[in-house]
Design an enzyme around this catalytic site. Structure first.
Site, PDB file in Angstrom:
ATOM      1  N   SER A   1      21.770  46.018  31.184  1.00  0.00           N
ATOM      2  CA  SER A   1      22.025  44.588  31.047  1.00  0.00           C
ATOM      3  C   SER A   1      22.344  44.299  29.594  1.00  0.00           C
ATOM      4  CB  SER A   1      20.783  43.782  31.469  1.00  0.00           C
ATOM      5  OG  SER A   1      20.905  42.417  31.114  1.00  0.00           O
TER       6      SER A   1
ATOM      7  N   TYR B   1      11.789  41.505  29.592  1.00  0.00           N
ATOM      8  CA  TYR B   1      13.001  42.080  30.187  1.00  0.00           C
ATOM      9  C   TYR B   1      13.822  42.787  29.116  1.00  0.00           C
ATOM     10  CZ  TYR B   1      17.131  42.344  33.224  1.00  0.00           C
ATOM     11  OH  TYR B   1      18.197  42.778  33.983  1.00  0.00           O
TER      12      TYR B   1
END
Length: 255
Positions: A141, A154
């Site tokens: 990501s 995250y």
């Protein structure tokens, strides 16, 4: 269903979103695919739709990964063995700042994004080396490239997965195993933000509000398919893909 092709892939996170779209994209191009996820019913539906082989498994559990390795070995035994491992499984929980973040959420994100990816790679790396033309593709990501407020857990997990990817590439080049990283930005999926926000549909919808054409799972799946179908001597070290409206992590155009 296994067909007479030398392109044999394992795809994790296949029950929804980018993982399911990747299975569809590969099958449409003639790949043999073992689709992996925790939700057996969704996998069964995908298998019926695409002809992929469903293998329900939790990649964070050692016994499940061992069972997955056996299933893949048997499925591809007469077709050259597995040559491509695509790690899509992952996820985020919470948007709290570091000072009030849930340790349990951080642990879950690390288990799924980093350790789950590690366990799947370790399970199939001997087979990829033996094949002689192996590929590992890890979906990370842009959260693994730039940190942001409320995203530390995250960020940490995806930064960790990014580091794993880079080290693996250095270690496996001598075995002709290429290691690819695809790092998407804003992707509108049915579950990602909903899960991250604890099922808050209104807040999840606001993430994409006013954004012209956020990426779709199919967009990212097409990028993944392209990357693994390139000639074996070509390694895409890292491919960052965002919607045009997201010029950078800090700049998202809304109308």
């Amino acid at each position: 269903m296994v067909e007479n092709t030398s392109r044999n892939a394992v795809v994790t996170g296949a029950s929804s979103g980018i993982g399911a779209a990747t299975v569809r994209a590969l099958r449409a191009h003639g790949w043999n695919v073992v689709a992996v996820a925790r939700r057996a019913e969704r996998l069964a539906e995908l298998a019926t739709e695409t002809g992929a082989i469903a293998c329900p498994a939790d990649i964070s559990k050692d016994d499940d990964v061992a069972r997955l390795r056996s299933a893949v070995t048997n499925a591809f035994a007469n077709h050259g063995g597995v040559d491509t491992v695509i790690n899509i499984a992952g996820g985020a929980r919470g948007v709290d700042p570091v000072g009030s973040a849930s340790v349990q959420d951080w642990e879950w994100m690390y288990q799924v994004n980093v350790l789950g990816t590690l366990k799947v790679i370790q399970a199939f790396l001997p087979a990829l080396r033996a094949h002689g033309r192996g590929t590992v593709l890890n979906l990370t990501s842009t959260a693994g490239l730039v940190a942001y407020e409320g995203g530390a857990g995250y960020n940490a997990a995806k930064f960790g997965q990014h580091a794993l990817n880079n080290a693996l590439r250095l270690e496996e080049a001598e075995h002709n195993v290429r290691v690819i990283e695809v790092a998407p930005g804003l992707v509108q999926t049915e579950e990602f933000m909903l899960n991250r926000l604890g099922g808050d549909k209104e807040s999840a919808a606001k993430t994409y509000q006013g954004v012209a054409e956020p990426l779709t799972p199919e967009d990212v799946a097409e990028v993944v398919r392209y990357a693994v179908e390139l000639p074996q001597h070509i390694n895409i070290d890292q491919l960052v893909v965002r919607p045009v409206a997201q010029a950078a992590a800090h700049k998202l155009i809304r109308h």
